[in-house]
Design an enzyme around this catalytic site. Structure first.
Site, PDB file in Angstrom:
ATOM      1  N   ASN A   9     -29.040  30.426  19.972  1.00 12.59           N
ATOM      2  CA  ASN A   9     -27.987  30.119  20.645  1.00 12.59           C
ATOM      3  C   ASN A   9     -26.874  31.162  20.072  1.00 12.59           C
ATOM      4  O   ASN A   9     -26.571  30.912  19.125  1.00 12.59           O
ATOM      5  CB  ASN A   9     -27.532  28.569  20.446  1.00 12.59           C
ATOM      6  CG  ASN A   9     -26.179  28.467  21.050  1.00 12.59           C
ATOM      7  OD1 ASN A   9     -25.720  29.297  21.798  1.00 12.59           O
ATOM      8  ND2 ASN A   9     -25.581  27.264  20.838  1.00 12.59           N
ATOM      9  N   TRP A  10     -26.656  32.154  20.829  1.00  9.70           N
ATOM     10  CA  TRP A  10     -25.711  33.240  20.242  1.00  9.70           C
ATOM     11  C   TRP A  10     -24.357  32.741  20.223  1.00  9.70           C
ATOM     12  O   TRP A  10     -23.211  33.417  19.886  1.00  9.70           O
ATOM     13  CB  TRP A  10     -25.761  34.460  21.054  1.00  9.70           C
ATOM     14  CG  TRP A  10     -27.103  35.185  20.709  1.00  9.70           C
ATOM     15  CD1 TRP A  10     -28.367  34.813  20.026  1.00  9.70           C
ATOM     16  CD2 TRP A  10     -27.324  36.412  21.329  1.00  9.70           C
ATOM     17  NE1 TRP A  10     -29.147  35.815  19.949  1.00  9.70           N
ATOM     18  CE2 TRP A  10     -28.701  36.795  20.893  1.00  9.70           C
ATOM     19  CE3 TRP A  10     -26.944  37.425  22.129  1.00  9.70           C
ATOM     20  CZ2 TRP A  10     -29.320  37.933  20.907  1.00  9.70           C
ATOM     21  CZ3 TRP A  10     -27.482  38.596  22.636  1.00  9.70           C
ATOM     22  CH2 TRP A  10     -28.722  38.849  22.015  1.00  9.70           C
ATOM     23  N   LYS A  11     -23.973  31.795  21.249  1.00  9.05           N
ATOM     24  CA  LYS A  11     -22.680  31.105  21.288  1.00  9.05           C
ATOM     25  C   LYS A  11     -21.769  32.459  21.724  1.00  9.05           C
ATOM     26  O   LYS A  11     -22.047  33.391  22.632  1.00  9.05           O
ATOM     27  CB  LYS A  11     -21.873  30.574  19.899  1.00  9.05           C
ATOM     28  CG  LYS A  11     -22.831  29.345  19.384  1.00  9.05           C
ATOM     29  CD  LYS A  11     -22.160  28.592  18.569  1.00  9.05           C
ATOM     30  CE  LYS A  11     -23.155  27.624  18.060  1.00  9.05           C
ATOM     31  NZ  LYS A  11     -22.769  26.681  17.122  1.00  9.05           N
ATOM     32  N   HIS A  89     -24.100  20.680  25.035  1.00  3.92           N
ATOM     33  CA  HIS A  89     -24.024  21.105  23.453  1.00  3.92           C
ATOM     34  C   HIS A  89     -22.456  20.669  23.063  1.00  3.92           C
ATOM     35  O   HIS A  89     -21.396  20.370  23.815  1.00  3.92           O
ATOM     36  CB  HIS A  89     -23.641  22.772  23.526  1.00  3.92           C
ATOM     37  CG  HIS A  89     -23.744  23.206  21.917  1.00  3.92           C
ATOM     38  ND1 HIS A  89     -22.535  23.075  21.251  1.00  3.92           N
ATOM     39  CD2 HIS A  89     -24.744  23.691  21.091  1.00  3.92           C
ATOM     40  CE1 HIS A  89     -22.916  23.339  20.068  1.00  3.92           C
ATOM     41  NE2 HIS A  89     -24.105  24.085  19.910  1.00  3.92           N
ATOM     42  N   GLU A  91     -20.209  21.442  21.556  1.00  4.94           N
ATOM     43  CA  GLU A  91     -18.972  22.380  21.727  1.00  4.94           C
ATOM     44  C   GLU A  91     -18.360  21.989  23.152  1.00  4.94           C
ATOM     45  O   GLU A  91     -17.202  22.056  23.331  1.00  4.94           O
ATOM     46  CB  GLU A  91     -19.193  23.814  21.034  1.00  4.94           C
ATOM     47  CG  GLU A  91     -19.536  24.147  19.524  1.00  4.94           C
ATOM     48  CD  GLU A  91     -20.405  24.960  19.088  1.00  4.94           C
ATOM     49  OE1 GLU A  91     -20.642  25.921  20.034  1.00  4.94           O
ATOM     50  OE2 GLU A  91     -20.401  24.964  18.109  1.00  4.94           O
ATOM     51  N   GLU A 161     -28.823  17.443  17.567  1.00  3.17           N
ATOM     52  CA  GLU A 161     -27.843  18.268  16.838  1.00  3.17           C
ATOM     53  C   GLU A 161     -26.636  17.421  16.332  1.00  3.17           C
ATOM     54  O   GLU A 161     -25.415  17.089  16.955  1.00  3.17           O
ATOM     55  CB  GLU A 161     -27.129  19.417  17.675  1.00  3.17           C
ATOM     56  CG  GLU A 161     -28.112  20.411  18.274  1.00  3.17           C
ATOM     57  CD  GLU A 161     -27.561  21.749  18.522  1.00  3.17           C
ATOM     58  OE1 GLU A 161     -28.095  22.675  17.872  1.00  3.17           O
ATOM     59  OE2 GLU A 161     -26.536  21.776  19.149  1.00  3.17           O
ATOM     60  N   GLY A 167     -23.093  24.399  12.384  1.00  5.32           N
ATOM     61  CA  GLY A 167     -21.635  25.499  11.821  1.00  5.32           C
ATOM     62  C   GLY A 167     -21.175  25.023  10.601  1.00  5.32           C
ATOM     63  O   GLY A 167     -20.212  25.587   9.917  1.00  5.32           O
ATOM     64  N   SER A 205     -27.103  24.057  11.518  1.00  6.42           N
ATOM     65  CA  SER A 205     -27.312  24.752  10.020  1.00  6.42           C
ATOM     66  C   SER A 205     -28.875  25.003   9.688  1.00  6.42           C
ATOM     67  O   SER A 205     -28.949  24.853   8.495  1.00  6.42           O
ATOM     68  CB  SER A 205     -26.270  24.132   8.810  1.00  6.42           C
ATOM     69  OG  SER A 205     -25.032  24.100   9.287  1.00  6.42           O
ATOM     70  N   GLY A 226     -28.037  28.455  15.654  1.00  2.18           N
ATOM     71  CA  GLY A 226     -26.508  29.263  16.035  1.00  2.18           C
ATOM     72  C   GLY A 226     -26.645  30.370  15.232  1.00  2.18           C
ATOM     73  O   GLY A 226     -27.112  31.490  15.256  1.00  2.18           O
ATOM     74  N   GLY A 227     -25.663  30.230  14.153  1.00  2.88           N
ATOM     75  CA  GLY A 227     -25.476  31.176  13.172  1.00  2.88           C
ATOM     76  C   GLY A 227     -26.548  32.303  12.736  1.00  2.88           C
ATOM     77  O   GLY A 227     -26.422  33.229  12.779  1.00  2.88           O
TER      78      GLY A 227
HETATM   79  P1  PGA Z   1     -25.534  26.336  13.858  1.00  3.16           P
HETATM   80  O1  PGA Z   1     -25.445  26.080  15.352  1.00  3.16           O
HETATM   81  O2  PGA Z   1     -27.182  26.931  13.456  1.00  3.16           O
HETATM   82  O3  PGA Z   1     -24.740  27.651  13.583  1.00  3.16           O
HETATM   83  O4  PGA Z   1     -25.161  25.138  13.253  1.00  3.16           O
HETATM   84  C1  PGA Z   1     -26.420  25.225  16.150  1.00  3.16           C
HETATM   85  C2  PGA Z   1     -26.024  24.991  17.528  1.00  3.16           C
HETATM   86  O5  PGA Z   1     -24.752  24.954  17.621  1.00  3.16           O
HETATM   87  O6  PGA Z   1     -26.854  25.090  18.219  1.00  3.16           O
END
Ligand code: PGA
Length: 248
Positions: A9-11, A89, A91, A161, A167, A205, A226-227
């Site tokens: 997930n590149w966000k 998600h 966010e 999640e 994050g 994470s 994500g990251g």
């Molecule tokens: P993260 O994000 O791996 O940076 O914690 C995961 C996500 O939000 O899908």
């Protein structure tokens, strides 16, 4: 049993140059299903550089067409080659006002166009500390179930999640994730979904050094990354950890 599934997930990250370098560095890999969920403007570029990965988007409109400025429909995503779309998600829930029912309607829109919704659920730290994990996750899943039914849910991927792990660098332990995933699978079975065949991903994470332990848990069928998905080296290491831990 299906292979494990690892989705990047590149966000809100990327550029034409960075995407090209990243995707070209993610070589072919057998034994795991992989996908990348990229920002809308990069779908066409990513589609041409997938190297065996599937394509996904990070959100979708609940509407099919019409006067909804700024929205992108599931049909458009399907036309661009998407197989997956993330819905709900944390966010989007926290920053863009998406409530449980909206998430359900977005999942329904995805299914109507032949996409696989990745339905994200998860509790806050306060909710975990209050022992309310399954109360919260059950409410989030229940709202989606009400709209897409057990059949629709069976065709979806679930991503657990925990909000406090996203994050933050503080992933759930393998035991915490395993326990939540087992509870989610029980909930799905109790509510009529084909729980044994569904993939439940862990997100929050996931890094190269904790992926193997998480993927070794029996109910963890892969990850939403994500990251670490922004580094080809890290993403590939996570994907290899999925291969090493076999089928779902
Ligand atoms: P993260 O994000 O791996 O940076 O914690 C995961 C996500 O939000 O899908």
């Amino acid at each position: 049993m299906p292979q494990k599934l690892v989705i990047g997930n590149w966000k809100l990250n990327g550029s034409l140059a960075a995407n090209e370098a990243l995707l070209k560095a993610c070589g072919a890999l057998a034994g795991v299903d992989r996908a990348v969920c990229v920002p809308f403007p990069y779908l066409a570029q990513a589609a041409s550089l997938l190297g065996g990965m599937a394509l996904g988007a990070q959100t979708v409109s609940e509407f099919q067409s019409g006067a909804y400025t700024g929205e992108v429909s599931a049909e458009m995503l399907a036309e661009m080659g998407c197989r997956y779309v993330i819905v709900g998600h944390s966010e989007r829930r926290a920053l863009f006002g998406e409530d449980d029912a909206t998430v359900g309607r977005k999942a329904a829109a995805a299914l109507r166009s032949g996409l696989v919704p990745i339905v994200c659920v998860g509790e806050s730290l306060a909710e975990r500390e209050a022992g309310r994990v399954m109360e919260v996750v059950g409410r989030q899943l229940g709202a989606v179930l009400e709209i897409i039914g057990a059949q629709g849910l069976s065709r979806s991927v679930i991503a657990y999640e925990p909000v406090w792990a996203i994050g933050s660098g503080r992933a759930a332990s393998a035991e915490e994730a395993g326990e939540a995933h087992a509870a989610i699978r029980r909930w799905l079975a109790e509510n009529g979904a084909l729980a044994a065949e569904m993939r439940i991903l862990y997100g929050g994470s996931v890094k190269a050094d904790n992926a193997a332990a998480l993927f070794a848990m029996p109910d963890v069928d892969g990850g939403l990354i994500g990251g670490a998905a922004l580094s080809a080296q890290d993403f590939m290491a996570i994907c290899r950890a999925a291969v090493a831990n076999g089928a779902c």
